[in-house]
Design a protein around this motif. Structure first.
Motif, PDB file in Angstrom:
ATOM      1  N   VAL A  27      37.635  53.358  43.504  1.00 16.70           N
ATOM      2  CA  VAL A  27      37.883  52.748  42.159  1.00 16.70           C
ATOM      3  C   VAL A  27      38.872  51.764  42.220  1.00 16.70           C
ATOM      4  CG1 VAL A  27      38.383  52.921  39.721  1.00 16.70           C
ATOM      5  CG2 VAL A  27      36.647  54.502  40.740  1.00 16.70           C
ATOM      6  N   GLU A  28      39.906  52.193  42.865  1.00 17.64           N
ATOM      7  CA  GLU A  28      41.009  51.217  43.356  1.00 17.64           C
ATOM      8  C   GLU A  28      40.530  49.854  44.178  1.00 17.64           C
ATOM      9  OE1 GLU A  28      43.627  52.317  41.902  1.00 17.64           O
ATOM     10  OE2 GLU A  28      43.230  54.177  41.795  1.00 17.64           O
ATOM     11  N   THR A  29      39.580  50.140  45.173  1.00 17.89           N
ATOM     12  CA  THR A  29      39.300  49.167  45.745  1.00 17.89           C
ATOM     13  C   THR A  29      38.244  48.110  44.951  1.00 17.89           C
ATOM     14  OG1 THR A  29      38.595  50.895  47.417  1.00 17.89           O
ATOM     15  CG2 THR A  29      38.132  48.844  48.130  1.00 17.89           C
ATOM     16  N   VAL A  30      37.531  48.869  44.015  1.00 16.95           N
ATOM     17  CA  VAL A  30      36.938  47.848  43.140  1.00 16.95           C
ATOM     18  C   VAL A  30      37.813  47.047  42.367  1.00 16.95           C
ATOM     19  CG1 VAL A  30      35.163  47.843  41.176  1.00 16.95           C
ATOM     20  CG2 VAL A  30      34.874  49.416  43.088  1.00 16.95           C
ATOM     21  N   PHE A  31      38.825  47.690  42.032  1.00 16.81           N
ATOM     22  CA  PHE A  31      39.880  46.728  41.208  1.00 16.81           C
ATOM     23  C   PHE A  31      40.348  45.508  41.962  1.00 16.81           C
ATOM     24  CE2 PHE A  31      40.426  50.345  38.099  1.00 16.81           C
ATOM     25  CZ  PHE A  31      39.900  49.719  36.919  1.00 16.81           C
ATOM     26  N   LEU A  32      40.376  45.722  43.302  1.00 16.43           N
ATOM     27  CA  LEU A  32      41.265  45.008  44.066  1.00 16.43           C
ATOM     28  C   LEU A  32      40.251  43.563  44.338  1.00 16.43           C
ATOM     29  CD1 LEU A  32      42.652  46.843  47.023  1.00 16.43           C
ATOM     30  CD2 LEU A  32      43.759  45.631  45.521  1.00 16.43           C
ATOM     31  N   PHE A  33      38.875  43.611  44.066  1.00 11.90           N
ATOM     32  CA  PHE A  33      38.112  42.674  44.564  1.00 11.90           C
ATOM     33  C   PHE A  33      38.277  41.393  43.678  1.00 11.90           C
ATOM     34  CE2 PHE A  33      35.765  45.179  47.371  1.00 11.90           C
ATOM     35  CZ  PHE A  33      35.947  44.461  48.427  1.00 11.90           C
ATOM     36  N   PRO A  34      38.184  41.757  42.409  1.00 10.77           N
ATOM     37  CA  PRO A  34      38.381  40.712  41.443  1.00 10.77           C
ATOM     38  C   PRO A  34      39.645  40.126  41.436  1.00 10.77           C
ATOM     39  CG  PRO A  34      37.966  42.739  40.175  1.00 10.77           C
ATOM     40  CD  PRO A  34      37.726  42.942  41.745  1.00 10.77           C
ATOM     41  N   TRP A  35      40.753  40.766  41.625  1.00  8.50           N
ATOM     42  CA  TRP A  35      42.037  40.213  41.916  1.00  8.50           C
ATOM     43  C   TRP A  35      42.214  39.512  43.203  1.00  8.50           C
ATOM     44  CZ3 TRP A  35      44.936  41.775  46.338  1.00  8.50           C
ATOM     45  CH2 TRP A  35      46.444  41.304  46.165  1.00  8.50           C
ATOM     46  N   ALA A  36      41.331  39.762  44.277  1.00  8.74           N
ATOM     47  CA  ALA A  36      41.608  38.835  45.494  1.00  8.74           C
ATOM     48  C   ALA A  36      40.697  37.690  45.300  1.00  8.74           C
ATOM     49  CB  ALA A  36      40.788  39.678  46.557  1.00  8.74           C
ATOM     50  N   VAL A  37      39.628  37.440  44.262  1.00  4.63           N
ATOM     51  CA  VAL A  37      39.035  36.328  44.112  1.00  4.63           C
ATOM     52  C   VAL A  37      39.898  35.411  43.293  1.00  4.63           C
ATOM     53  CG1 VAL A  37      36.910  35.214  43.175  1.00  4.63           C
ATOM     54  CG2 VAL A  37      36.940  37.231  44.410  1.00  4.63           C
ATOM     55  N   MET A  38      40.401  35.934  42.487  1.00  2.24           N
ATOM     56  CA  MET A  38      41.319  35.056  41.167  1.00  2.24           C
ATOM     57  C   MET A  38      42.416  34.705  41.898  1.00  2.24           C
ATOM     58  SD  MET A  38      38.942  34.220  39.516  1.00  2.24           S
ATOM     59  CE  MET A  38      40.161  33.532  38.108  1.00  2.24           C
ATOM     60  N   TYR A  39      43.077  35.242  43.128  1.00  4.06           N
ATOM     61  CA  TYR A  39      44.424  35.292  43.603  1.00  4.06           C
ATOM     62  C   TYR A  39      45.120  34.013  43.552  1.00  4.06           C
ATOM     63  CZ  TYR A  39      48.331  36.515  46.187  1.00  4.06           C
ATOM     64  OH  TYR A  39      49.655  36.616  46.585  1.00  4.06           O
ATOM     65  N   ASP A  40      44.330  32.923  43.839  1.00  3.41           N
ATOM     66  CA  ASP A  40      44.887  31.548  44.150  1.00  3.41           C
ATOM     67  C   ASP A  40      45.230  30.959  42.490  1.00  3.41           C
ATOM     68  OD1 ASP A  40      42.250  31.246  43.452  1.00  3.41           O
ATOM     69  OD2 ASP A  40      41.387  29.559  44.536  1.00  3.41           O
ATOM     70  N   LYS A  41      44.568  31.532  41.463  1.00  5.63           N
ATOM     71  CA  LYS A  41      45.176  31.065  40.287  1.00  5.63           C
ATOM     72  C   LYS A  41      46.213  32.027  39.809  1.00  5.63           C
ATOM     73  CE  LYS A  41      40.635  29.152  39.214  1.00  5.63           C
ATOM     74  NZ  LYS A  41      40.033  29.512  40.288  1.00  5.63           N
ATOM     75  N   LEU A  42      46.494  33.055  40.129  1.00 11.48           N
ATOM     76  CA  LEU A  42      47.448  34.304  39.509  1.00 11.48           C
ATOM     77  C   LEU A  42      48.714  33.986  40.218  1.00 11.48           C
ATOM     78  CD1 LEU A  42      45.103  37.454  39.202  1.00 11.48           C
ATOM     79  CD2 LEU A  42      45.711  36.034  37.519  1.00 11.48           C
ATOM     80  N   LEU A  43      48.532  33.654  41.735  1.00 10.74           N
ATOM     81  CA  LEU A  43      49.934  33.602  42.565  1.00 10.74           C
ATOM     82  C   LEU A  43      50.869  34.632  42.450  1.00 10.74           C
ATOM     83  CD1 LEU A  43      49.712  29.886  43.011  1.00 10.74           C
ATOM     84  CD2 LEU A  43      49.073  31.634  44.969  1.00 10.74           C
ATOM     85  N   LEU A  44      52.215  34.346  42.026  1.00  5.50           N
ATOM     86  CA  LEU A  44      53.222  35.110  42.173  1.00  5.50           C
ATOM     87  C   LEU A  44      52.984  36.411  41.078  1.00  5.50           C
ATOM     88  CD1 LEU A  44      56.030  35.704  43.427  1.00  5.50           C
ATOM     89  CD2 LEU A  44      56.935  34.476  41.669  1.00  5.50           C
ATOM     90  N   PHE A  45      52.510  35.912  39.853  1.00  4.59           N
ATOM     91  CA  PHE A  45      52.197  36.904  38.931  1.00  4.59           C
ATOM     92  C   PHE A  45      51.227  38.082  39.510  1.00  4.59           C
ATOM     93  CE2 PHE A  45      49.080  38.463  35.450  1.00  4.59           C
ATOM     94  CZ  PHE A  45      49.860  39.265  34.894  1.00  4.59           C
ATOM     95  N   GLY A  46      50.258  37.517  40.011  1.00  2.00           N
ATOM     96  CA  GLY A  46      49.136  38.244  40.665  1.00  2.00           C
ATOM     97  C   GLY A  46      49.715  39.118  41.690  1.00  2.00           C
ATOM     98  N   LEU A  47      50.645  38.577  42.605  1.00  2.00           N
ATOM     99  CA  LEU A  47      51.210  39.528  43.651  1.00  2.00           C
ATOM    100  C   LEU A  47      51.976  40.475  43.209  1.00  2.00           C
ATOM    101  CD1 LEU A  47      51.601  39.627  46.847  1.00  2.00           C
ATOM    102  CD2 LEU A  47      53.552  38.267  46.424  1.00  2.00           C
ATOM    103  N   ILE A  48      52.787  40.081  42.027  1.00  8.82           N
ATOM    104  CA  ILE A  48      53.673  41.389  41.506  1.00  8.82           C
ATOM    105  C   ILE A  48      52.914  42.362  40.996  1.00  8.82           C
ATOM    106  CG2 ILE A  48      55.568  41.888  39.891  1.00  8.82           C
ATOM    107  CD1 ILE A  48      56.718  38.952  40.395  1.00  8.82           C
TER     108      ILE A  48
END
Lengths: 118, 344
Positions: free
Chosen positions: A72-93
């Motif tokens: 389930v954690e992996t499933v959460f990671l995929f949308p995050w990975a795709v949107m990462y270039d828009k989230l950047l520092l916020f997304g990383l933290i």
């Protein structure tokens, strides 16, 4: 949804192809069953017990439960990975906090010995 | 010719192409190739009597699969027993539908040129589709092991299920790094990103290694074939299967192997692209298809090579490697990739 229609065709061929071979070959091949041939294979010795009466290690069950948690954690990671270039520092933290909690659970499970088979 | 008719014909042609090349040519020849490679590595000839270089061995093997008596033991669960090989074979085959196998092909009919992307279905969740279907493959093995009502089968099925789900985690985390860099789950997007920047294998070498090892475990190949383990489990989950039902497990394994090789080439080795080469026009598109299949066959050879080189893991070693080494490694790899992308 349009792009999924070819998949449907492809899957239909993949599904019907083995069934077609099974049906055609059933007409061609030999069939000569006898009681010994139809008994469960056990190195030539008659089976004393039913396979489903035997117990197996509870660890298989434990692994399956752990898998559900981590998958389930992996499933959460995929949308995050795709949107990462828009989230950047916020997304990383955000994800660092998320993974930190995940790693805590992982270390706990490890320390309790759930990952050891020996 | 209207656009709708053209789209229909183009899709039909692509489906036919993938079936003829990937499934009807590579798959049966893989059986022959495996035995020849085994012979080469073990310093013996391998099958070399039937036809040139033993090439027609596949026809002999295939006929045997079809014509052998299909024995269904008395105490099996009939429905699940018959369903299991089908569930194993299906996912391996349908994976090919989303893997891009070439650059865009321009087709001119009646003075109108249309661009045909060489992928059967360019869905925006490509990798999730693949993970979903390979996940279904586990059911086939577990049901085969359980329904056969045989102790060897049951053990093999249990081992396989625990092994496949364990390595699926590391595989997912490793793959997430690729999609983080490319910013899309679409496989054609990943290929384009690699064409513009660099093959993922260079910046994400650790992720590639984790994915590669997990791919070996997912396809039940040596050194991870504990589900079959001839010496201790007499074939494991398929011990009670014979004839074409066994053949379906056999084909399923090879279909998964080809799919895993194609996926490795797509995610980490640039798919159909080559650095510094622009594949344009009809000949460019055809060349890109050749490049894609060359990479795929390269990985298939790696799978065969490893199988005949390494001994099998012990079960506790297998679980330790998956849970205590690859999983944390893929965690840290993903965090490192994320930090690297953020720094840029």
């Amino acid at each position: 949804m349009q792009s999924y229609i070819p998949i449907l065709f492809f899957a239909a061929i993949a599904a019907l192809f083995p069934i077609a071979i099974l049906v055609v070959m059933a007409l061609l091949r030999a069939k000569a069953p006898n009681p010994t041939k139809l008994s469960p294979y056990e190195c030539g010795i008659a089976s004393a017990t039913d396979a489903h009466d035997h117990r197996f290690s509870v660890r298989y069950y434990l692994i399956a439960v752990l898998f559900v948690v981590f998958d389930v954690e992996t499933v959460f990671l995929f949308p995050w990975a795709v949107m990462y270039d828009k989230l950047l520092l916020f997304g990383l933290i955000e994800m660092a906090v998320f993974l930190y909690i995940l790693v805590l659970g992982y270390v706990y499970v490890w320390k309790r010995g759930a990952l050891s088979w020996a | 010719m209207s656009d709708a008719t053209f789209a229909l014909v183009a899709t039909g042609a692509k489906i036919l192409f993938v079936w003829v090349i990937a499934l009807a040519t590579i798959l049966p020849n893989l059986v022959w190739a495996e035995r020849r490679v085994a012979g080469m590595i073990q310093d013996r000839p391998g099958p070399n009597r039937v036809g040139p270089f033993g090439f027609f061995q596949i026809i002999a093997d295939g006929t045997k699969f079809f014509m052998k008596e299909s024995v269904t033991p008395l105490y099996v669960d009939k429905l699940l027993y018959n369903l299991a090989p089908w569930i194993t074979l299906m996912p391996g085959l349908v994976t090919f539908a989303v893997i891009p196998f070439g650059a865009t092909l321009p087709v001119t009919i009646g003075g109108v040129t249309r661009e045909v992307p060489l992928v059967i279905a360019d869905v925006n969740i490509g990798i999730l589709y693949i993970f979903a279907f390979t996940g279904l493959g586990i059911y086939g093995i577990v049901l085969a092991g359980w329904s056969a009502n045989n102790k060897y089968s049951l053990m093999g099925g249990l081992r396989a299920s625990a092994q496949i789900i364990s390595y699926e985690l590391a595989m997912g985390f490793a793959a997430a790094g690729v999609f983080l860099a490319a910013g899309t789950l679409r496989l054609s997007g990943v290929v384009e990103w690699q064409q513009q920047h660099v093959w993922n294998v260079v910046p994400q070498f650790v992720g590639f290694l984790v994915f590669l090892i997990a791919a070996f475990a997912e396809t039940n190949r040596l050194p991870f074939d504990l589900a079959e383990a001839e010496e201790e489990l007499a074939g494991g989950f398929h011990a009670e299967y014979s004839s074409f039902k066994f053949g379906m497990f056999f084909m399923g394994e090879y279909a998964n192997l080809i799919a895993a090789s194609a996926l490795l080439a797509t995610l980490y080795f640039g798919g159909w692209s080559l650095p510094g080469v622009a594949f344009t026009g009809v000949w460019g598109a055809l060349a890109s298809v050749a490049v894609f299949f060359a990479k795929t066959i390269g990985f298939i050879f790696l799978f065969l090579w490893v199988r005949w080189t390494f001994p099998r893991f012990r079960y506790d070693q297998l679980m330790d490697l998956g849970w205590k080494f690859l999983l944390p490694l893929s965690f840290f790899h993903l965090i490192a990739v994320a930090a690297f992308v953020a720094a840029k």
